[in-house]
Design a protein around this motif. Structure first.
Motif, PDB file in Angstrom:
ATOM      1  N   MET A 109      49.746  56.298  42.861  1.00 17.96           N
ATOM      2  CA  MET A 109      49.488  55.232  43.829  1.00 17.96           C
ATOM      3  C   MET A 109      48.043  54.763  43.770  1.00 17.96           C
ATOM      4  O   MET A 109      47.756  53.567  43.894  1.00 17.96           O
ATOM      5  N   ILE A 110      47.117  55.698  43.564  1.00 22.30           N
ATOM      6  CA  ILE A 110      45.698  55.337  43.451  1.00 22.30           C
ATOM      7  C   ILE A 110      45.478  54.456  42.215  1.00 22.30           C
ATOM      8  O   ILE A 110      44.763  53.445  42.268  1.00 22.30           O
ATOM      9  N   ILE A 111      46.097  54.832  41.108  1.00 24.77           N
ATOM     10  CA  ILE A 111      45.966  54.045  39.869  1.00 24.77           C
ATOM     11  C   ILE A 111      46.537  52.644  40.073  1.00 24.77           C
ATOM     12  O   ILE A 111      45.915  51.640  39.678  1.00 24.77           O
ATOM     13  N   LEU A 112      47.711  52.558  40.696  1.00 28.44           N
ATOM     14  CA  LEU A 112      48.346  51.255  40.951  1.00 28.44           C
ATOM     15  C   LEU A 112      47.493  50.399  41.881  1.00 28.44           C
ATOM     16  O   LEU A 112      47.265  49.206  41.619  1.00 28.44           O
ATOM     17  N   ALA A 113      47.009  51.004  42.973  1.00 28.67           N
ATOM     18  CA  ALA A 113      46.198  50.263  43.945  1.00 28.67           C
ATOM     19  C   ALA A 113      44.915  49.739  43.300  1.00 28.67           C
ATOM     20  O   ALA A 113      44.512  48.593  43.515  1.00 28.67           O
ATOM     21  N   ALA A 114      44.269  50.569  42.489  1.00 25.56           N
ATOM     22  CA  ALA A 114      43.036  50.156  41.815  1.00 25.56           C
ATOM     23  C   ALA A 114      43.305  48.983  40.877  1.00 25.56           C
ATOM     24  O   ALA A 114      42.521  48.031  40.811  1.00 25.56           O
ATOM     25  N   ALA A 115      44.438  49.038  40.171  1.00 29.02           N
ATOM     26  CA  ALA A 115      44.779  47.958  39.237  1.00 29.02           C
ATOM     27  C   ALA A 115      45.040  46.650  39.979  1.00 29.02           C
ATOM     28  O   ALA A 115      44.585  45.580  39.550  1.00 29.02           O
ATOM     29  N   VAL A 116      45.765  46.726  41.091  1.00 25.10           N
ATOM     30  CA  VAL A 116      46.078  45.519  41.871  1.00 25.10           C
ATOM     31  C   VAL A 116      44.800  44.900  42.437  1.00 25.10           C
ATOM     32  O   VAL A 116      44.587  43.690  42.351  1.00 25.10           O
ATOM     33  N   ILE A 117      43.944  45.743  43.014  1.00 25.15           N
ATOM     34  CA  ILE A 117      42.685  45.262  43.597  1.00 25.15           C
ATOM     35  C   ILE A 117      41.806  44.612  42.528  1.00 25.15           C
ATOM     36  O   ILE A 117      41.240  43.530  42.732  1.00 25.15           O
ATOM     37  N   CYS A 118      41.698  45.260  41.375  1.00 23.25           N
ATOM     38  CA  CYS A 118      40.860  44.724  40.286  1.00 23.25           C
ATOM     39  C   CYS A 118      41.426  43.403  39.767  1.00 23.25           C
ATOM     40  O   CYS A 118      40.662  42.466  39.488  1.00 23.25           O
ATOM     41  N   SER A 119      42.759  43.311  39.661  1.00 21.06           N
ATOM     42  CA  SER A 119      43.390  42.075  39.177  1.00 21.06           C
ATOM     43  C   SER A 119      43.100  40.916  40.119  1.00 21.06           C
ATOM     44  O   SER A 119      42.763  39.813  39.692  1.00 21.06           O
ATOM     45  N   ILE A 120      43.242  41.185  41.418  1.00 19.07           N
ATOM     46  CA  ILE A 120      42.985  40.138  42.412  1.00 19.07           C
ATOM     47  C   ILE A 120      41.518  39.717  42.385  1.00 19.07           C
ATOM     48  O   ILE A 120      41.193  38.525  42.398  1.00 19.07           O
ATOM     49  N   ALA A 121      40.619  40.710  42.337  1.00 21.53           N
ATOM     50  CA  ALA A 121      39.181  40.416  42.337  1.00 21.53           C
ATOM     51  C   ALA A 121      38.780  39.606  41.106  1.00 21.53           C
ATOM     52  O   ALA A 121      38.028  38.624  41.210  1.00 21.53           O
ATOM     53  N   VAL A 122      39.298  39.991  39.955  1.00 21.80           N
ATOM     54  CA  VAL A 122      38.959  39.279  38.718  1.00 21.80           C
ATOM     55  C   VAL A 122      39.527  37.867  38.728  1.00 21.80           C
ATOM     56  O   VAL A 122      38.871  36.911  38.291  1.00 21.80           O
ATOM     57  N   ASP A 123      40.747  37.712  39.258  1.00 21.58           N
ATOM     58  CA  ASP A 123      41.362  36.382  39.318  1.00 21.58           C
ATOM     59  C   ASP A 123      40.600  35.463  40.264  1.00 21.58           C
ATOM     60  O   ASP A 123      40.415  34.273  39.982  1.00 21.58           O
ATOM     61  N   VAL A 124      40.155  36.001  41.400  1.00 25.97           N
ATOM     62  CA  VAL A 124      39.362  35.216  42.349  1.00 25.97           C
ATOM     63  C   VAL A 124      38.043  34.789  41.695  1.00 25.97           C
ATOM     64  O   VAL A 124      37.610  33.639  41.828  1.00 25.97           O
ATOM     65  N   ALA A 125      37.419  35.721  40.976  1.00 28.30           N
ATOM     66  CA  ALA A 125      36.168  35.404  40.285  1.00 28.30           C
ATOM     67  C   ALA A 125      36.384  34.315  39.237  1.00 28.30           C
ATOM     68  O   ALA A 125      35.571  33.407  39.085  1.00 28.30           O
ATOM     69  N   ARG A 126      37.516  34.382  38.539  1.00 29.70           N
ATOM     70  CA  ARG A 126      37.827  33.359  37.535  1.00 29.70           C
ATOM     71  C   ARG A 126      37.968  31.988  38.183  1.00 29.70           C
ATOM     72  O   ARG A 126      37.457  30.994  37.676  1.00 29.70           O
ATOM     73  N   GLU A 127      38.661  31.924  39.321  1.00 26.05           N
ATOM     74  CA  GLU A 127      38.847  30.653  40.018  1.00 26.05           C
ATOM     75  C   GLU A 127      37.513  30.067  40.463  1.00 26.05           C
ATOM     76  O   GLU A 127      37.296  28.855  40.384  1.00 26.05           O
ATOM     77  N   GLU A 128      36.604  30.945  40.927  1.00 23.04           N
ATOM     78  CA  GLU A 128      35.293  30.473  41.360  1.00 23.04           C
ATOM     79  C   GLU A 128      34.486  29.924  40.183  1.00 23.04           C
ATOM     80  O   GLU A 128      33.812  28.901  40.301  1.00 23.04           O
ATOM     81  N   VAL A 129      34.562  30.621  39.049  1.00 20.29           N
ATOM     82  CA  VAL A 129      33.846  30.160  37.855  1.00 20.29           C
ATOM     83  C   VAL A 129      34.390  28.805  37.409  1.00 20.29           C
ATOM     84  O   VAL A 129      33.632  27.904  37.032  1.00 20.29           O
ATOM     85  N   GLU A 130      35.722  28.639  37.467  1.00 23.61           N
ATOM     86  CA  GLU A 130      36.338  27.360  37.082  1.00 23.61           C
ATOM     87  C   GLU A 130      35.919  26.245  38.032  1.00 23.61           C
ATOM     88  O   GLU A 130      35.672  25.114  37.606  1.00 23.61           O
TER      89      GLU A 130
END
Length: 232
Positions: A109-130
């Motif tokens: 669950m920790i591995i899954l949660a970390a992956a989901v959080i990182c995916s969301i954070a990276v996607d948000v950062a990508r949208e801001e850069v765009e």
């Protein structure tokens, strides 16, 4: 679904089959820990498809695709970490007959949660850069347009006296800060109006009027550039 999406499904299917064959051929004890680890691995494989879609489905150009790579990277790092964790849990479940299932659940669950959080954070950062990239593209439009228009006036004119004045304007635009902002919107509006007057004077071949307007235009451009410097 596009071609890449279908290819990603095929690759994930191959990984699933190979992984399943390996873990069922090796005589791991098929207890609670085994099934938690195995189910978590299946989930990690399955989640690669939506992660891939998130990374690349909305990519409109090369820049968007490049920005999508960090999202994709989070996905395969998650899969790699979960695979390693699953193998370790398989081994622990085989070595220790009473290995607690809750430990396996928490780890996965920790591995899954970390992956989901990182995916969301990276996607948000990508949208801001765009968004920033798009804003900068719009913000530089005025000066880029003025550079083209001023240079066209120089190229299309045969009056040497007028050309000299026009070259001064073209040079001013060439070395002006290209980034616009709300603080210089009024200045750029004045420049735009004055430049239209210059175009009319040039088309009428009014040499004296062209020189007067060029002088005023240079003053406006200098004022605009000074405001740019103050705003930085």
């Amino acid at each position: 679904m596009n071609k890449r999406g279908k290819q990603s499904i095929i690759v994930m299917g191959i990984i699933l089959v190979v992984f399943s064959v390996i873990v069922f051929v090796i005589p791991f004890r098929k207890g609670g820990t085994f099934w938690v680890a195995y189910t978590s691995e299946l989930l990690a494989i399955a989640l690669q498809i939506p992660v891939f879609k998130l990374a690349y489905d909305n990519a409109k150009d090369l820049n968007s695709k490049i920005l999508g790579f960090p999202v994709f990277r989070v996905g395969y790092i998650y899969l790699a970490v979960q695979t390693i964790a699953s193998i370790i849990l398989f081994a622990l479940g085989g070595i220790f007959e009473g290995f607690p299932i809750w430990v396996s659940l928490i780890v996965c669950m920790i591995i899954l949660a970390a992956a989901v959080i990182c995916s969301i954070a990276v996607d948000v950062a990508r949208e801001e850069v765009e968004k920033i990239g798009q804003a900068q593209k719009i913000d530089t439009e005025f000066i880029k347009l003025m550079r083209v228009k001023s240079q066209n006036l120089v190229n299309e004119n045969n009056n040497k006296k007028i050309i000299k004045s026009l070259e001064g304007i073209a040079e001013k635009f060439r070395y002006s800060d290209p980034v616009s902002s709300k603080g210089i919107a009024a200045s750029e509006t004045k420049i735009d109006i004055m430049f239209s007057e210059l175009e009319m004077a040039v088309n009428s071949n009014e040499t004296d009027k062209v020189e007067i307007i060029c002088g005023k235009l240079i003053t406006l451009i200098d004022s605009r550039n000074n405001i740019c410097k103050l705003n930085k």
